[in-house]
Design an enzyme around this catalytic site. Structure first.
Site, short mmCIF file in Angstrom:
data_model
loop_
_atom_site.label_atom_id
_atom_site.label_comp_id
_atom_site.label_asym_id
_atom_site.label_seq_id
_atom_site.Cartn_x
_atom_site.Cartn_y
_atom_site.Cartn_z
CG PHE A 140 -26.74 -2.88 -19.59
CD1 PHE A 140 -25.62 -3.64 -19.31
CD2 PHE A 140 -27.86 -3.51 -20.09
CE1 PHE A 140 -25.61 -5.02 -19.53
CE2 PHE A 140 -27.87 -4.87 -20.33
CZ PHE A 140 -26.74 -5.63 -20.04
CD GLU B 7 -24.21 4.68 -8.83
OE1 GLU B 7 -24.29 5.64 -8.05
OE2 GLU B 7 -23.80 3.56 -8.49
CE LYS C 166 -25.44 -4.80 -14.08
NZ LYS C 166 -25.39 -3.38 -14.42
CB ILE D 143 -8.65 3.53 -21.94
CG1 ILE D 143 -9.01 4.51 -23.06
CG2 ILE D 143 -9.08 2.12 -22.30
CD1 ILE D 143 -8.18 4.27 -24.33
CB CYS E 211 -22.08 -1.64 -10.94
SG CYS E 211 -23.79 -1.06 -10.90
CE LYS F 26 -20.12 7.88 -12.91
NZ LYS F 26 -20.77 7.05 -13.97
NE ARG G 290 -23.90 1.77 -3.22
CZ ARG G 290 -25.04 1.43 -3.83
NH1 ARG G 290 -25.63 0.28 -3.53
NH2 ARG G 290 -25.59 2.24 -4.72
#
Length: 448
Positions: free
Chosen positions: A155, A158, A210, A256, A266, A327, A334
């Site tokens: 969990f 990145e 997951k 949010i 992911c 991000k 990706r």
């Protein structure tokens, strides 16, 4: 303890380095000789804050090593993590060929009791297939060695993966024997001193956990983006709406924040894989199908705003793109929203000037020479018709707006992550578009 981690990508390298950091003897294994040679020289295949430091430290002190030969390093190991890629197939399902190949090799080379742990993100039922491969490989060499298969999903965020591993919210482990549970309890004991739990469950539930976790987070993102688009139509401000609903403890503020869609390794892959799993079992996951559809559309929202502002006349115009990675604090390209936006601009005949603090090397693999690569954010803005904020890196949060205004052909900003103060920018002569806020009635041609 001695741990083997097979796969030196994002999950494998972080897992190996962080286990070594607390005293475990770790060998990271990969079939890619170039990658292993680079790691031995201190050259990492990924960018992740803090990772290079702990890899270097533990490699130098001998707790972390790298190898291309599983056969050479598996003797004496207590645990082996499978952390290879599970890329999506054409139907969206996870491709398990690399996971099962590693399982086969483990069964071929293991010499003593071993706990084999799937760390890769895999669909429910993978542990059964891993067990089958190990057992068949041992039968092929007439061996009978005790082992256990377990599931231990990661969990890791990145950009914060090292801290997430060293100080986890929780550790989820799927086991079916007490012996495997004892080994994993001992391995993870140093990470539980902050009082956070290790949660043991059956293997199928661990595998599902997951996917369910990532699907829930992706759902929150698509939900707020859908609400943001409605806010624009009805004259509401999604930033205020977000604060209003986020103060409800049942909802919370995490995930949010409106923007131009999620990406990375992911969420897109895991949502697709879970939807496909549902189809395989005759159960349509309608909410997640909508989550994916909303996200795909959201990646086109910023281009729509740009196209409307310029009355569809984008050919020959130049745009500055600030941020490329999906991000901040990662070089991961990706499923990045920037790629969708840039492709649309190029197809419309526009020119694109880009800057990202970390991800340009990775982005060049996809974009090549179709864009102009700039040394900093201001170079990207020079001579552009507008600035497009795509990734909210810290260094983009408080630019020298006076300088930006001088560099641009016209003071126009498209904020794809809602990090700028629209009122301040408009007061200083900018036209600013963001997500989920009623937009200024301005056209480059009409001027009103």
């Amino acid at each position: 303890m001695k741990a083997i981690v097979i796969g030196t990508g994002y999950v494998g390298l972080v897992t190996g380095a962080c286990l070594a950091e607390v005293g475990t003897q770790v060998v990271c294994v990969d079939v890619n000789a170039e990658k292993i040679n680079n790691l031995q020289k201190g050259i990492l295949p990924i960018y992740e804050p803090g990772l290079e430091e702990i890899v270097t430290r533990n490699y130098n002190n001998g707790r972390l090593s790298f190898s291309t030969s599983l056969a050479d390093v598996i003797p004496g190991a207590d645990i082996a993590f499978i952390a290879v890629g599970t890329p999506p197939g054409e139907d969206g399902s996870a491709d398990l060929q690399y996971v099962l190949q590693v399982a086969k090799e483990i069964g071929t080379y293991m010499t003593d009791y071993l706990v084999v742990v799937t760390k890769s993100t895999v669909p429910v039922g993978t542990a059964v297939k891993v067990n089958r491969e190990i057992k068949q490989a041992m039968l092929n060499r007439n061996a009978l060695i005790d082992y256990d298969v377990a599931s231990n999903p990661e969990f890791l965020k990145e950009g914060a993966a090292v801290q997430d591993f060293l100080k986890p919210d929780r550790i989820v482990v799927g086991v079916n024997t007490d012996k495997a549970k004892e080994v994993l309890e001992r391995l993870y004991h140093p990470f539980l001193l902050n009082g956070r739990p290790i949660i043991f469950m059956d293997i199928a539930s661990a595998e599902m956990t997951k996917y369910a976790a990532n699907a829930m987070l992706a759902t929150k993102i698509s939900f707020i983006n859908d609400i943001a688009n409605l806010c624009e139509l009805v004259g509401a401000d999604v930033n205020k709406v977000r604060k209003g609903i986020g103060s409800d403890a049942r909802i919370g503020n995490a995930f949010i924040y409106p923007g131009i869609g999620y990406g990375g390794s992911c969420f897109p892959k895991d949502v697709k894989a879970l939807v496909q799993t549902g189809k395989e079992y005759g159960h349509g996951l309608r909410i997640l199908e909508a989550v994916e559809a909303v996200n795909n559309d959201q990646k086109k929202v910023l281009f729509g705003k740009i196209n409307r502002h310029f009355d569809g006349m984008l050919k020959g115009r130049t745009f500055a793109v600030w941020g490329l990675s999906f991000k901040p604090a990662t070089d991961d390209m990706r499923e990045a929203s920037s790629l969708v936006l840039i492709e649309a601009l190029l197809e419309a005949g526009a020119k694109v000037q880009v800057f990202d603090p970390v991800a340009m090397h990775e982005a060049k693999k996809t974009l090549g020479d179709t864009v102009k690569w700039c040394n900093d954010m201001y170079a990207a803005a020079e001579g552009a018709d507008a600035v497009l904020l795509v990734t909210e890196w810290n260094e983009f949060r408080l630019p020298d707006w006076t300088r930006v205004k001088q560099l641009l052909k016209a003071p126009v900003v498209f904020d794809g992550r809602n990090i700028y103060d629209n009122a301040y920018l408009e007061k200083n002569g900018f036209t600013c578009y963001s997500i989920g806020v009623s937009q200024p009635a301005v056209s480059v041609l009409s001027g009103s």
